[in-house]
Design a protein around this motif. Structure first.
Motif, PDB file in Angstrom:
ATOM      1  N   ARG A 111       0.880  -1.157   0.087  1.00 40.02           N
ATOM      2  CA  ARG A 111       0.103   0.020  -0.029  1.00 40.02           C
ATOM      3  C   ARG A 111       0.946   1.292  -0.044  1.00 40.02           C
ATOM      4  O   ARG A 111       0.604   2.168  -0.841  1.00 40.02           O
ATOM      5  N   GLU A 116      -0.634   6.982  -3.711  1.00 43.07           N
ATOM      6  CA  GLU A 116      -1.787   7.615  -4.374  1.00 43.07           C
ATOM      7  C   GLU A 116      -1.466   7.998  -5.802  1.00 43.07           C
ATOM      8  O   GLU A 116      -0.143   8.280  -6.192  1.00 43.07           O
ATOM      9  N   SER A 118      -3.039   8.510  -9.983  1.00 41.84           N
ATOM     10  CA  SER A 118      -3.866   7.804 -11.073  1.00 41.84           C
ATOM     11  C   SER A 118      -2.942   6.783 -11.783  1.00 41.84           C
ATOM     12  O   SER A 118      -3.344   6.221 -12.669  1.00 41.84           O
TER      13      SER A 118
END
Length: 362
Positions: A111, A116, A118
């Motif tokens: 993670r 974060e 696109s």
């Protein structure tokens, strides 16, 4: 036919050597994949229309000591930088603190590294270690390989590494393409972020289908590697399509300069004061700059600045925003800025999407 597997004693010796800094579980998995891959030579259910063999000019080269950097990168004697194997994008290697972090909490580590945003990212995985171990086994006992560049104008990648196919010859005289074999073994997808490999495309696509069907390597359930290959394929597809359109229609045009090629900046310097069309991918966009600027990728720490001075605006000729990595065509005049070429647009210029190549007469 592929060479038969090495004797088990040799494989166990290799495993002992590779456990240092890689992880014994990863090595054992990789060694088992080698055995599976080699057995599959006689069990494939479909074949390309033609046998796989080199179509371009080959250069003989010797593998350096410790030649395998990772699953898609090699070091060769006489080459100033490493060779990045075309059409491969194997996962990165886990080392040091990252390896310890991933072993302690794989889900948390993943993670964190995916982050974060696109776009997908590259990061170290256990699969990356397995792919490296597999590549070392592939080249074990070999000293000579054959290098095939896909293009005389595009021999280096973004970081200056050589871009090439790597071939080996079996004792029986058959050719093996390392990239196709890596995809067939499941240690890399057929990577099309920088376009399709047309001479060998059928072989790469077949190799990937068979690896997926057999759930090898990256396609295994529960493997500790990337879990976003569908998204990666979605990112690569439009780029491959746009590069294909460029190659089909404009790659040979004397007025069009493709960024990322070995001669791009030299050609721009030779055209100072003249109008050109540049094809390249967006690195960043500065609409509030004075004047507004668009930066196109060329090489590491080397961009091409496109400037819109005076009353001319990028929005006069295209959309208001540019997405990083998207391909565009820019027509304008070449000028110099602080010793580097740049392109200045005016009312006669155009900025077009890579999906919409301009119509240019030869």
């Amino acid at each position: 036919m592929r060479e038969r597997p090495a004797m088990l004693t040799k494989a166990l010796l290799l495993a002992g050597l590779l456990c240092v800094g890689v992880g014994c579980d990863a090595v054992e998995t990789a060694l088992e994949s080698v055995r599976t891959w080699q057995r599959s030579a006689t069990t494939t259910t479909s074949k390309p229309a033609e046998a796989l063999r080199p179509v371009g000019e080959l250069q003989s080269a010797q593998l350096r000591e410790g030649a395998v950097v990772d699953g898609d990168t090699l070091r060769l004697v006489g080459f100033d930088k490493s060779v990045r194997v075309l059409c491969l994008d194997s996962e990165e290697v886990l080392r040091g603190e990252e390896l310890e972090r991933a072993e302690a909490d794989w889900e948390g580590y993943q993670r964190e590294r995916k982050g974060e945003g696109s776009f997908t990212r590259s990061y170290g995985t256990f699969v990356g270690n397995e792919a490296t171990a597999w590549a070392r086994e592939f080249f074990k006992g070999r000293s000579e390989v054959y290098v095939e560049y896909a293009s005389e104008r595009h021999t280096r990648d973004f970081f200056g590494r050589h871009l090439a196919h790597i071939w080996v010859k079996t004792p029986a005289g058959a050719w093996l393409n390392f990239g196709v074999e890596a995809v067939h073994a499941g240690w890399s997808p057929y990577a099309t972020e920088y376009g399709h490999c047309e001479p060998y495309r059928e072989h790469f696509e077949l190799a990937q289908r068979e690896a997926q069907r057999s759930a090898r390597g990256i396609w295994r359930s529960g493997q500790r590697g990337y879990d976003d290959y569908p998204q990666r394929f979605e990112e690569w597809a439009p780029r491959a399509r746009q590069i294909g359109l460029f190659r089909e229609r404009l790659a040979a045009h004397p007025e069009v300069i493709e960024l990322g090629t070995d001669t791009a900046m030299a050609r721009l310097r030779l055209r100072v004061g003249e109008r050109v069309v540049v094809f390249g991918s967006v690195d960043r966009y500065s609409p509030r700059g004075r004047p507004p600027k668009l930066y196109l990728r060329h090489r590491y720490r080397e961009e091409l600045m496109v400037q819109a001075p005076g009353p001319v605006r990028f929005t006069d000729m295209t959309k208001s925003d540019f997405e990083p990595r998207e391909f565009v065509y820019v027509e304008g005049r070449v000028e110099m800025f602080r010793g580097d070429p740049m392109v200045v647009i005016d009312a006669q210029s155009f900025v077009r999407s890579g999906e919409d190549p301009p119509e240019l007469s030869l």
